[in-house]
Design a protein around this motif. Structure first.
Motif, PDB file in Angstrom:
ATOM      1  N   LYS A   1       0.873  -1.165  -0.007  1.00 55.03           N
ATOM      2  CA  LYS A   1       0.170   0.076   0.126  1.00 55.03           C
ATOM      3  C   LYS A   1       0.573   1.290   0.071  1.00 55.03           C
ATOM      4  CE  LYS A   1      -2.399  -0.801   3.588  1.00 55.03           C
ATOM      5  NZ  LYS A   1      -1.447  -1.836   4.403  1.00 55.03           N
ATOM      6  N   THR A   2       1.810   1.477   1.035  1.00 53.30           N
ATOM      7  CA  THR A   2       2.511   2.532   0.941  1.00 53.30           C
ATOM      8  C   THR A   2       3.262   2.799  -0.325  1.00 53.30           C
ATOM      9  OG1 THR A   2       2.554   2.599   3.497  1.00 53.30           O
ATOM     10  CG2 THR A   2       4.536   3.649   2.282  1.00 53.30           C
ATOM     11  N   THR A   3       3.778   1.480  -0.821  1.00 59.92           N
ATOM     12  CA  THR A   3       4.807   1.752  -2.028  1.00 59.92           C
ATOM     13  C   THR A   3       3.937   2.515  -3.239  1.00 59.92           C
ATOM     14  OG1 THR A   3       6.313  -0.001  -1.199  1.00 59.92           O
ATOM     15  CG2 THR A   3       6.099   0.376  -3.707  1.00 59.92           C
ATOM     16  N   THR A   4       2.630   1.837  -3.264  1.00 61.27           N
ATOM     17  CA  THR A   4       1.819   2.424  -4.305  1.00 61.27           C
ATOM     18  C   THR A   4       1.984   3.882  -4.006  1.00 61.27           C
ATOM     19  OG1 THR A   4       0.678   0.324  -4.424  1.00 61.27           O
ATOM     20  CG2 THR A   4      -0.277   2.279  -5.347  1.00 61.27           C
ATOM     21  N   ILE A   5       1.347   4.300  -2.681  1.00 60.80           N
ATOM     22  CA  ILE A   5       1.153   5.678  -2.662  1.00 60.80           C
ATOM     23  C   ILE A   5       2.335   6.394  -2.970  1.00 60.80           C
ATOM     24  CG2 ILE A   5       0.795   7.393  -0.618  1.00 60.80           C
ATOM     25  CD1 ILE A   5      -1.324   5.428   0.618  1.00 60.80           C
ATOM     26  N   ARG A   6       3.356   6.071  -2.666  1.00 61.11           N
ATOM     27  CA  ARG A   6       4.268   6.877  -2.917  1.00 61.11           C
ATOM     28  C   ARG A   6       4.877   7.042  -4.378  1.00 61.11           C
ATOM     29  NH1 ARG A   6       8.150   7.519   1.143  1.00 61.11           N
ATOM     30  NH2 ARG A   6      10.129   7.253  -0.239  1.00 61.11           N
ATOM     31  N   MET A   7       4.426   5.973  -5.120  1.00 59.74           N
ATOM     32  CA  MET A   7       4.528   6.105  -6.522  1.00 59.74           C
ATOM     33  C   MET A   7       3.814   7.240  -6.987  1.00 59.74           C
ATOM     34  SD  MET A   7       5.566   2.577  -8.317  1.00 59.74           S
ATOM     35  CE  MET A   7       4.140   1.310  -7.181  1.00 59.74           C
ATOM     36  N   LEU A   8       2.352   7.145  -6.510  1.00 55.66           N
ATOM     37  CA  LEU A   8       1.027   8.045  -6.954  1.00 55.66           C
ATOM     38  C   LEU A   8       1.737   9.495  -6.705  1.00 55.66           C
ATOM     39  CD1 LEU A   8      -1.817   6.182  -5.793  1.00 55.66           C
ATOM     40  CD2 LEU A   8      -1.185   6.151  -7.852  1.00 55.66           C
ATOM     41  N   MET A   9       2.171   9.696  -5.588  1.00 55.90           N
ATOM     42  CA  MET A   9       2.803  10.979  -5.176  1.00 55.90           C
ATOM     43  C   MET A   9       4.151  11.554  -5.965  1.00 55.90           C
ATOM     44  SD  MET A   9       0.347  12.320  -3.264  1.00 55.90           S
ATOM     45  CE  MET A   9      -0.758  11.600  -4.712  1.00 55.90           C
ATOM     46  N   GLY A  10       4.667  10.670  -6.591  1.00 54.31           N
ATOM     47  CA  GLY A  10       5.927  10.795  -7.394  1.00 54.31           C
ATOM     48  C   GLY A  10       7.046  10.938  -6.312  1.00 54.31           C
ATOM     49  N   LEU A  11       7.027  10.352  -5.192  1.00 49.50           N
ATOM     50  CA  LEU A  11       8.089  10.027  -4.185  1.00 49.50           C
ATOM     51  C   LEU A  11       9.170   9.083  -4.720  1.00 49.50           C
ATOM     52  CD1 LEU A  11       6.179  10.323  -0.890  1.00 49.50           C
ATOM     53  CD2 LEU A  11       7.524  12.382  -2.152  1.00 49.50           C
ATOM     54  N   ILE A  12       8.557   8.244  -5.506  1.00 47.66           N
ATOM     55  CA  ILE A  12       9.670   7.189  -5.895  1.00 47.66           C
ATOM     56  C   ILE A  12       9.029   6.745  -7.483  1.00 47.66           C
ATOM     57  CG2 ILE A  12      10.262   5.994  -3.791  1.00 47.66           C
ATOM     58  CD1 ILE A  12       8.343   3.922  -4.240  1.00 47.66           C
ATOM     59  N   GLU A  13      10.002   6.200  -8.148  1.00 45.33           N
ATOM     60  CA  GLU A  13       9.755   5.844  -9.804  1.00 45.33           C
ATOM     61  C   GLU A  13       9.251   4.573  -9.807  1.00 45.33           C
ATOM     62  OE1 GLU A  13      10.271   7.244 -12.604  1.00 45.33           O
ATOM     63  OE2 GLU A  13      11.124   9.103 -12.332  1.00 45.33           O
ATOM     64  N   PRO A  14       8.323   4.384 -10.654  1.00 46.88           N
ATOM     65  CA  PRO A  14       7.825   3.188 -10.869  1.00 46.88           C
ATOM     66  C   PRO A  14       8.803   2.202 -11.388  1.00 46.88           C
ATOM     67  CG  PRO A  14       6.641   4.288 -12.129  1.00 46.88           C
ATOM     68  CD  PRO A  14       7.438   5.222 -11.159  1.00 46.88           C
TER      69      PRO A  14
END
Length: 327
Positions: free
Chosen positions: A61-74
């Motif tokens: 869940k948190t990894t997904t949110i971090r991608m949605l918010m641009g904090l990490i690259e998919p």
């Protein structure tokens, strides 16, 4: 006009945005060492919904949110937020999004009020002339007015969560992303946050709320997605997810041992005895036949019926396992 022209190239590049406030297509994140945290996520969050992102700790869940918010690259796949690709359009998208992810980052030596003043001052779109009024309103909305002058390092975990939520509410937001927003709150605080989420949704804000608390999702969310081990198991309206699972047959009787024996003889699965309450998986067959078998065996039946399936029942039915919050 500017908005349309800005999104036009994105629609020509083949990344369909769909009709959701959040849309992902085959979104994947693999960390070094081969750990697959999110695997081919296909998610659509309807506008105006309170969307529960549900799964045990460690489900992605948190990894997904971090991608949605641009904090990490998919690693691969695409994510669109408010119709724009992330992280490429983060500068255009994030001012319209309020977020509380993995707990708030606070200056412990500053008061709660001064923390919010700092947050607001960092927003280039915020009008400095109305800053103190916005901060006061945000503190009031999360119930921290009385503690506004206290240093943040003296705040309890629940108070810190409230302050983080207040920082996300300083400006009107089209989308609010909350990662475990009731973490550390007492039951009263949890109820207040749920009420606040409902109010925000009624004002037109889409709320994307991740949680490992099934009860929390069921109480406040209109839609939900279920994650397990990095994969999306199901998504849709909460009522439909629960309806996809069988309810529980409940028999109330002073003869629980005999009732349990008869239910098992009738092919009822997962029979559980708790005092005078005997439950089992609701059968597909006619319930009148099961009741008749109980009576014929001399079981004194004081109550008989089927309880509606809960979101927890749906999770177990979908994954074939219990909901391990420590997973």
């Amino acid at each position: 006009m500017g908005e349309a022209s800005a999104t036009e190239p994105e629609r020509r590049d083949g990344e369909a945005t769909g009709d959701g406030v959040i849309v992902t297509r085959a979104l994947t994140k693999r960390y070094r060492g081969g750990q697959l945290a999110v695997d081919g996520l296909q998610l659509t969050v309807p506008e105006g919904s309170v969307f529960g992102f549900l799964g045990p700790n460690g489900s992605g869940k948190t990894t997904t949110i971090r991608m949605l918010m641009g904090l990490i690259e998919p690693t691969s796949g695409t994510a669109h937020v408010l119709g724009r690709p992330m992280p490429r359009s983060a500068r255009a998208v994030l001012p319209r999004v309020g977020a509380l992810i993995e707990g708030p980052a606070l200056y412990g030596f500053l008061s709660g009020r001064d923390n919010l003043l700092r947050y607001d001052a960092a927003d280039p779109t915020a009008d400095p002339r109305t800053r103190r009024a916005r901060v006061a309103a945000a503190l009031d909305r999360v119930g921290l007015t009385a503690a506004a002058g206290k240093k943040a390092k003296a705040y309890s975990l629940g108070m810190k969560q409230r302050l983080g939520l207040a920082s996300a509410l300083l400006q009107p937001r089209r989308l609010l992303v909350l990662d475990e927003p009731t973490n550390g709150l007492d039951p009263q605080g949890m109820r207040e946050i749920r009420t606040l989420v409902r109010e925000l949704a009624s004002d037109g804000t889409t709320v994307f709320l991740s949680s490992h608390l099934l009860d929390e999702i069921e109480q406040v969310c209109t839609h939900a997605a279920v994650m397990a081990r990095g994969r999306l198991i199901a998504q849709g309206p909460v009522s439909e997810l629960a309806a996809g699972a069988r309810g529980r047959l409940v028999v109330t009787t002073p003869d629980p041992a005999d009732a349990a024996r008869v239910l098992e003889e009738q092919g009822i699965a997962d029979v559980v005895v708790a005092g005078e309450r005997v439950t089992g998986e609701a059968p597909a067959r006619d319930l009148a036949e099961v009741n008749a078998a109980l009576v014929a065996a001399g079981v004194r039946v004081r109550g008989f019926g089927v309880e509606r399936a809960s979101l927890e029942d749906a999770f177990v039915a979908l994954t074939g396992e219990g909901f391990d919050v420590a997973g």
